[in-house]
Design a protein around this motif. Structure first.
Motif, mmCIF file in Angstrom:
data_model
loop_
_atom_site.group_PDB
_atom_site.id
_atom_site.type_symbol
_atom_site.label_atom_id
_atom_site.label_comp_id
_atom_site.label_asym_id
_atom_site.label_seq_id
_atom_site.Cartn_x
_atom_site.Cartn_y
_atom_site.Cartn_z
ATOM 1 N N GLY A 182 0.634 -1.310 -0.001
ATOM 2 C CA GLY A 182 0.031 0.095 0.239
ATOM 3 C C GLY A 182 0.989 1.333 0.082
ATOM 4 O O GLY A 182 0.404 2.357 0.690
ATOM 5 N N GLY A 183 1.937 1.235 -0.701
ATOM 6 C CA GLY A 183 3.070 2.638 -0.660
ATOM 7 C C GLY A 183 3.894 2.522 0.556
ATOM 8 O O GLY A 183 4.473 3.479 0.574
ATOM 9 N N ARG A 184 3.988 1.543 1.299
ATOM 10 C CA ARG A 184 4.548 1.798 2.673
ATOM 11 C C ARG A 184 6.040 0.873 2.617
ATOM 12 O O ARG A 184 6.588 1.023 3.643
ATOM 13 N N VAL A 185 6.439 0.637 1.423
ATOM 14 C CA VAL A 185 7.759 -0.143 1.365
ATOM 15 C C VAL A 185 8.603 0.521 1.729
ATOM 16 O O VAL A 185 9.888 0.302 2.208
ATOM 17 N N GLY A 186 8.676 2.093 1.305
ATOM 18 C CA GLY A 186 9.689 2.975 1.482
ATOM 19 C C GLY A 186 9.885 3.196 2.967
ATOM 20 O O GLY A 186 10.798 4.055 3.305
ATOM 21 N N GLU A 187 9.195 2.750 4.126
ATOM 22 C CA GLU A 187 9.376 3.086 5.299
ATOM 23 C C GLU A 187 9.877 1.747 5.931
ATOM 24 O O GLU A 187 10.308 1.916 7.236
ATOM 25 N N ILE A 188 10.267 0.532 5.578
ATOM 26 C CA ILE A 188 10.909 -0.597 5.995
ATOM 27 C C ILE A 188 12.349 -0.422 5.815
ATOM 28 O O ILE A 188 13.094 -0.359 4.640
ATOM 29 N N ASP A 189 13.252 -0.285 6.875
ATOM 30 C CA ASP A 189 14.798 -0.263 6.843
ATOM 31 C C ASP A 189 15.372 -0.986 5.897
ATOM 32 O O ASP A 189 16.180 -0.860 4.988
#
Length: 258
Positions: free
Chosen positions: A181-188
């Motif tokens: 849902g567009g959140r992969v950029g928040e995963i270190d």
């Protein structure tokens, strides 16, 4: 099924143009559903894309899903035929049970799907959002081989047992929402791998999923730039350490719970 690593998820797409563009840049798997209310849009885009390119209809897998209200044995056939008409195709290449809920009864619903395979309206039968016990029961009830299980799969929601079950029983896992849902950029772990490969977190998430045989993905995209980027992501090779780091992400967040 011999599905490409990256197909096109169409939930929320209400314009046929991205469908035609997807075909022109190399997509050969289009996924929709009754509940998306856009089968006619996908059909219009498919027709336009085929007319504008040298892509053959038989080279494109067109998949849709029966919603929980359509799963009674007397409803399966008429609903599937309506979907085929809306999509503008003579045959549905892949027809899923969207969720094992509502009118779903494996001993009644799945034989009705088998009948559609026998009649030639449907080529392959799949299921979606099933758990292990549901999958076992479906395999037992179906005469046709189970072709695919579509399930949510991304770095924040990952069930290895479902992939192992697919390996054991010889069907494909079709991963929806691979970009969380567009959140992969928040995963270190994903961001670190993207930096190491000079690419985007989205590309890393797709590469991570498609490396897990027999997983293919269906990210949604509308612009030509994103369509091309998602398609190319399957060529990215992550290191074993990068893959392990993403596998080890502890937080689980299901976007589309039961």
């Amino acid at each position: 099924m011999d599905l490409p690593p990256v197909g096109l998820g169409t939930m929320g797409i209400d314009d046929p143009e991205p469908i035609g563009t997807a075909l022109s840049v190399g997509y050969r798997h289009l996924d929709t559903a009754r509940i998306y209310d856009n089968e006619a849009v996908v059909g219009e885009g498919l027709a336009a894309g085929l007319a504008a390119t040298d892509v053959r209809r038989e080279d494109v897998t067109v998949a849709t899903k029966l919603w929980i209200d359509d799963l009674g044995p007397d409803d399966v056939g008429p609903t599937a035929r309506e979907s085929a008409d809306l999509l503008g195709v003579e045959t549905l290449d892949l027809l899923y049970v969207h969720r094992p809920r509502g009118a779903y009864d494996p001993e009644a619903t799945l034989p009705a799907l088998d009948a559609l395979v026998d009649d030639g309206l449907v080529r392959n039968v799949g299921v979606s959002n099933f758990e292990l016990a549901d999958l076992d029961r479906a395999i037992e009830a179906l005469d046709a081989p189970l072709a695919a299980h579509q399930t949510e799969l991304h770095p924040l929601f990952y069930k290895p047992a479902l992939i192992e079950h697919a390996r054991e029983h010889g069907y494909t896992v079709v991963a929806y929402s691979p970009l969380a849902g567009g959140r992969v950029g928040e995963i270190d772990a994903v961001v670190d791998a993207a930096a190491a490969h000079d690419t985007t977190p989205e590309a890393v998430a797709i590469a991570w999923a498609t490396a897990k045989e027999p997983v293919v993905t269906i990210p949604k995209a509308s612009s030509e730039r994103h369509l091309r980027a998602n398609l190319a992501a399957a060529d990215l090779e992550l290191s074993p350490a990068e893959t392990a780091a993403i596998d080890a992400v502890e937080r689980e967040e299901e976007l589309f719970p039961e």
